[in-house]
Design an enzyme around this catalytic site. Structure first.
Site, PDB file in Angstrom:
ATOM      1  N   ARG A  67      47.591  34.668  52.985  1.00 31.94           N
ATOM      2  CA  ARG A  67      48.866  35.141  52.448  1.00 31.94           C
ATOM      3  C   ARG A  67      48.978  36.632  52.699  1.00 31.94           C
ATOM      4  O   ARG A  67      47.995  37.351  52.525  1.00 31.94           O
ATOM      5  CB  ARG A  67      48.823  35.014  50.923  1.00 31.94           C
ATOM      6  CG  ARG A  67      49.330  33.882  50.312  1.00 31.94           C
ATOM      7  CD  ARG A  67      49.366  33.910  48.800  1.00 31.94           C
ATOM      8  NE  ARG A  67      48.265  34.409  48.040  1.00 31.94           N
ATOM      9  CZ  ARG A  67      48.251  35.573  47.411  1.00 31.94           C
ATOM     10  NH1 ARG A  67      49.275  36.400  47.506  1.00 31.94           N
ATOM     11  NH2 ARG A  67      47.216  35.945  46.695  1.00 31.94           N
ATOM     12  N   TYR A 195      50.618  29.942  57.947  1.00 28.86           N
ATOM     13  CA  TYR A 195      49.467  29.719  57.083  1.00 28.86           C
ATOM     14  C   TYR A 195      49.811  29.648  55.598  1.00 28.86           C
ATOM     15  O   TYR A 195      50.598  30.447  55.095  1.00 28.86           O
ATOM     16  CB  TYR A 195      48.435  30.843  57.283  1.00 28.86           C
ATOM     17  CG  TYR A 195      47.150  30.532  56.559  1.00 28.86           C
ATOM     18  CD1 TYR A 195      46.310  29.538  57.035  1.00 28.86           C
ATOM     19  CD2 TYR A 195      46.803  31.184  55.382  1.00 28.86           C
ATOM     20  CE1 TYR A 195      45.153  29.211  56.366  1.00 28.86           C
ATOM     21  CE2 TYR A 195      45.646  30.863  54.710  1.00 28.86           C
ATOM     22  CZ  TYR A 195      44.814  29.874  55.205  1.00 28.86           C
ATOM     23  OH  TYR A 195      43.673  29.548  54.537  1.00 28.86           O
ATOM     24  N   LYS A 204      53.365  28.874  46.486  1.00 29.78           N
ATOM     25  CA  LYS A 204      53.564  30.134  45.759  1.00 29.78           C
ATOM     26  C   LYS A 204      55.040  30.549  45.748  1.00 29.78           C
ATOM     27  O   LYS A 204      55.526  31.109  44.766  1.00 29.78           O
ATOM     28  CB  LYS A 204      52.712  31.237  46.386  1.00 29.78           C
ATOM     29  CG  LYS A 204      51.230  30.916  46.460  1.00 29.78           C
ATOM     30  CD  LYS A 204      50.612  30.738  45.100  1.00 29.78           C
ATOM     31  CE  LYS A 204      49.093  30.632  45.205  1.00 29.78           C
ATOM     32  NZ  LYS A 204      48.458  30.460  43.900  1.00 29.78           N
ATOM     33  N   HIS A 224      50.553  30.739  36.866  1.00 28.49           N
ATOM     34  CA  HIS A 224      49.468  30.612  37.843  1.00 28.49           C
ATOM     35  C   HIS A 224      48.223  30.135  37.086  1.00 28.49           C
ATOM     36  O   HIS A 224      47.298  30.902  36.840  1.00 28.49           O
ATOM     37  CB  HIS A 224      49.253  31.989  38.486  1.00 28.49           C
ATOM     38  CG  HIS A 224      48.325  31.981  39.649  1.00 28.49           C
ATOM     39  ND1 HIS A 224      47.687  33.119  40.084  1.00 28.49           N
ATOM     40  CD2 HIS A 224      47.924  30.999  40.486  1.00 28.49           C
ATOM     41  CE1 HIS A 224      46.949  32.836  41.132  1.00 28.49           C
ATOM     42  NE2 HIS A 224      47.065  31.555  41.393  1.00 28.49           N
ATOM     43  N   SER A 246      42.305  35.634  41.699  1.00 33.19           N
ATOM     44  CA  SER A 246      41.549  35.009  42.797  1.00 33.19           C
ATOM     45  C   SER A 246      40.064  35.336  42.649  1.00 33.19           C
ATOM     46  O   SER A 246      39.704  36.380  42.093  1.00 33.19           O
ATOM     47  CB  SER A 246      42.020  35.561  44.137  1.00 33.19           C
ATOM     48  OG  SER A 246      43.397  35.487  44.206  1.00 33.19           O
ATOM     49  N   CYS A 248      37.746  33.936  40.892  1.00 33.58           N
ATOM     50  CA  CYS A 248      37.136  33.785  39.562  1.00 33.58           C
ATOM     51  C   CYS A 248      36.833  32.324  39.237  1.00 33.58           C
ATOM     52  O   CYS A 248      36.519  31.987  38.099  1.00 33.58           O
ATOM     53  CB  CYS A 248      38.035  34.386  38.487  1.00 33.58           C
ATOM     54  SG  CYS A 248      38.111  36.182  38.552  1.00 33.58           S
ATOM     55  N   ASP A 273      45.894  25.073  40.035  1.00 33.09           N
ATOM     56  CA  ASP A 273      46.466  26.374  40.444  1.00 33.09           C
ATOM     57  C   ASP A 273      47.758  26.754  39.717  1.00 33.09           C
ATOM     58  O   ASP A 273      47.970  27.927  39.458  1.00 33.09           O
ATOM     59  CB  ASP A 273      46.717  26.358  41.959  1.00 33.09           C
ATOM     60  CG  ASP A 273      46.950  27.747  42.535  1.00 33.09           C
ATOM     61  OD1 ASP A 273      46.262  28.688  42.093  1.00 33.09           O
ATOM     62  OD2 ASP A 273      47.810  27.893  43.412  1.00 33.09           O
TER      63      ASP A 273
END
Ligand code: O2Y
Ligand code: MN
Length: 586
Positions: A67, A195, A204, A224, A246, A248, A273
């Site tokens: 991203r 991608y 997202k 999120h 991210s 974690c 997510d």
């Protein structure tokens, strides 16, 4: 008479000039045809049909592997409505920038029209989107990640009740790459990347950025967050939603194999997510997973860290940018086996150790959620699952205790708003620097985050049975740099403490930042952990926290007067409590 969908498709075709338009029905037959076409064109290769049946590898252009936040824009009429944490352009400028890239971009190519449902097919909380794309890889991935095809088309009918997203590869050129969101008209335009989050527009772009805008105006929440169910020995399942930045371990927590399974505690996965949460008729906060699959990061995933996903991805999975063995099986760093013979790296070249990682650090698997042995029997319940706990977390080596409970909904919102995580070697730039990431939504909130905090504050009092709000930190280290907590399946012990708090069974000790487990209230039997380590895990250092409160006050300055007064006053109240503790200790 054309329908609104047909009109938009015609308009997009006039702009991009495809040779052919294909309306996707999402059927098995269509999917097989697309996969065969992708193989024919060398875009995917089939993996070992015996050990990984119906699995494929896609290698992306090395300039297009993640991203790209720097080219992601929220295009609102007023800059302040996008807020200081988003890149902004006016809708007119955003379109003027991207239109020339879209123009004729599909000449000689096929345009695919892929309608999709976000959320269970028959849920009143689900929403519909349509992605136009010139990438069959995107269509095949969207078919895994959402409910794509005829059911979505039937839901749209003649209405204009769908979120349009126009995506074009446009030469996959980083100089001409933009991911534009127009929340006021609920429109997405993405060019120059094929991608993940840039191109699978349901994820997202719609499910978080556009949906967060919709959620605020319609009185719900697009977050999120993973969603999991914790089953207790009586068979009762308590649902929790958790937001972590991210790196974690969100997917691992959502799919955890519980270390307390022999005591009757099991974790069920609803989502890994994104959570859409509405206030249900029963006064609980009810969450659905808008997604249909997992788009998880491969490196570090193995039979210890996530046995459920390892089982899930043994069939019907698309891998992106992983390495493959001579036996055509996927491989990545941290998979738990040494590099196999004949390893080919993610760029398609023979691998040797001096070349660095064989799999790209952001390599991914795209796998249907239903393939996980941990999938909850209720993951597609139309009314969603009732959420009893919201968990925020981050990676803090020294500061945050293993777990604490907030004092109230308002204090919990403050805890979420002050979330931060220290950078790791996997992120670019300096390591160990706390990055502010309120509710893990910095890259995904489609509007001004000060207004987002306000929305959170307003939601709490409307929920008859509001969830308790907790904060966790699995990553505290000792002076020698060793992790104090074993993590992974042992994290269930922390979830169990939360459950016991919800049920009014566990004792807690008040600290200036919130309530930590009272001595003996965390279930630690069977775990080799000493009393001093447990104490250190739960320690709240008033000096460190005072510095943190100052750092958060500084961060909040970017929002100016738009920051809700409640957030400011929670920080002041925290500083006062810390001050009183420091004075009392003298
Ligand atoms: O780099 C990408 O496009 C993937 S990022 C991603 C993928 C799955 C779930 N979450 C994320 C994220 O960045 O939060
Ligand atoms: Mn994510």
């Amino acid at each position: 008479m054309s329908t609104p969908l047909e009109k938009w498709v015609e308009e997009s075709a006039r702009l991009t000039q495809p040779d052919k338009i294909v309306w996707c029905d999402g059927s098995e037959e269509e999917n097989s045809r697309f996969l065969a076409g992708l193989m024919h064109d060398g875009i995917i290769t089939e993996l070992n049909e015996t050990t990984y049946p119906r699995c494929y590898l896609n290698r992306r252009n090395p300039n297009d592997v993640a991203r790209t936040e720097s080219v992601t824009f929220i295009c609102t009429s007023k800059k302040d409505d996008a807020g200081p944490t988003n890149n902004w352009m006016s809708p007119a400028d955003g379109k003027a920038r991207v239109r020339p890239i879209l123009e004729d971009s599909m000449k000689g190519r096929t345009m695919f029209v892929a309608p999709y449902i976000l959320g269970p097919q028959n849920s009143p909380y689900s929403r519909v989107g349509v992605e136009i794309t010139d990438s069959r890889y995107v269509v095949a991935s969207m078919r895994i990640m959402s409910r794509m095809g005829k059911a979505a088309m039937d839901r749209i009918g003649n209405s204009d009740n769908f979120v349009p997203g126009l995506h074009a590869l446009a030469g996959v050129n980083p100089e001409r790459r933009f991911v534009m969101h127009f929340p006021e008209e609920k429109l997405i335009w993405s060019v120059g990347s094929g991608y993940g989050g840039n191109a699978l527009l349901g994820k997202k772009c719609f499910a978080l950025r556009i949906a967060s805008w919709m959620a605020r105006s319609e009185g719900w929440m697009a977050e999120h967050m993973l969603i999991l169910g914790l089953e207790d020995p009586s068979g009762k399942v308590t649902y929790m939603a958790a937001a972590f930045p991210s790196a974690c371990g969100k997917t691992n927590l959502a799919m955890m194999v519980s270390a307390l399974e022999s005591q009757g505690y099991r974790v069920w996965t609803v989502g890994d997510d994104i959570a859409w949460m509405h206030i249900g008729a029963d006064g609980t906060l009810r969450a659905i997973n808008p997604e249909n699959g997992f788009f998880g990061v491969a490196p570090g995933t193995n039979a210890q860290t996530n046995p459920n996903v390892m089982a899930a991805l043994r069939h019907d999975t698309i891998f992106t940018n992983v390495a493959i063995s001579g036996a055509r099986e996927p491989w990545w760093e941290g998979i738990g086996t040494p590099p196999p013979p004949g390893l080919i790296d993610w760029k398609g070249e023979p691998w040797s150790p001096e070349k660095g990682p064989a799999a790209h650090p952001n390599s991914r698997y795209t796998v249907p959620a239903r393939q996980s042995p941990s999938i909850s029997a209720h993951w597609e319940d139309p009314e969603g699952v009732p959420i009893s706990a919201i968990i925020f977390g981050g990676r803090r080596e020294r500061l945050a205790p293993l777990v604490y409970e907030s004092r109230s909904w308002q204090h919990g919102v403050f805890v979420g708003a002050t979330m931060a995580s220290e950078t790791t070697a996997a992120t670019t730039g300096a390591v160990g620097v706390p990055r502010r990431d309120p509710m893990a939504m910095i890259p995904f909130c489609g509007y001004n985050m000060a207004d987002y905090f306000q929305h959170w504050l307003e939601m709490g009092p409307k929920i008859k049975h509001p969830p308790k709000i907790f904060h966790v930190n699995w990553f505290r280290k000792d002076a020698s740099g060793k992790f104090l907590w074993p993590g992974y399946g042992e994290n269930v012990r922390v979830l169990k403490w939360m459950l016991d708090r919800i049920e009014g069974r566990a004792a807690a000790t008040e600290t200036p930042i919130g309530f930590v487990p009272a001595p003996g209230s965390l279930t630690l039997d069977g775990l080799a952990i000493s009393r001093p380590v447990v104490d250190e895990l739960q320690r709240v250092d008033a000096h460190d926290w005072s510095a943190e409160a100052e750092a958060t006050a500084k961060f909040f300055e970017i929002f100016g007067d738009r920051l809700p007064a409640e957030i400011r006053s929670e920080n002041k109240a925290l500083q006062d409590r810390l001050h009183r503790t420091t004075v009392a200790a003298k």
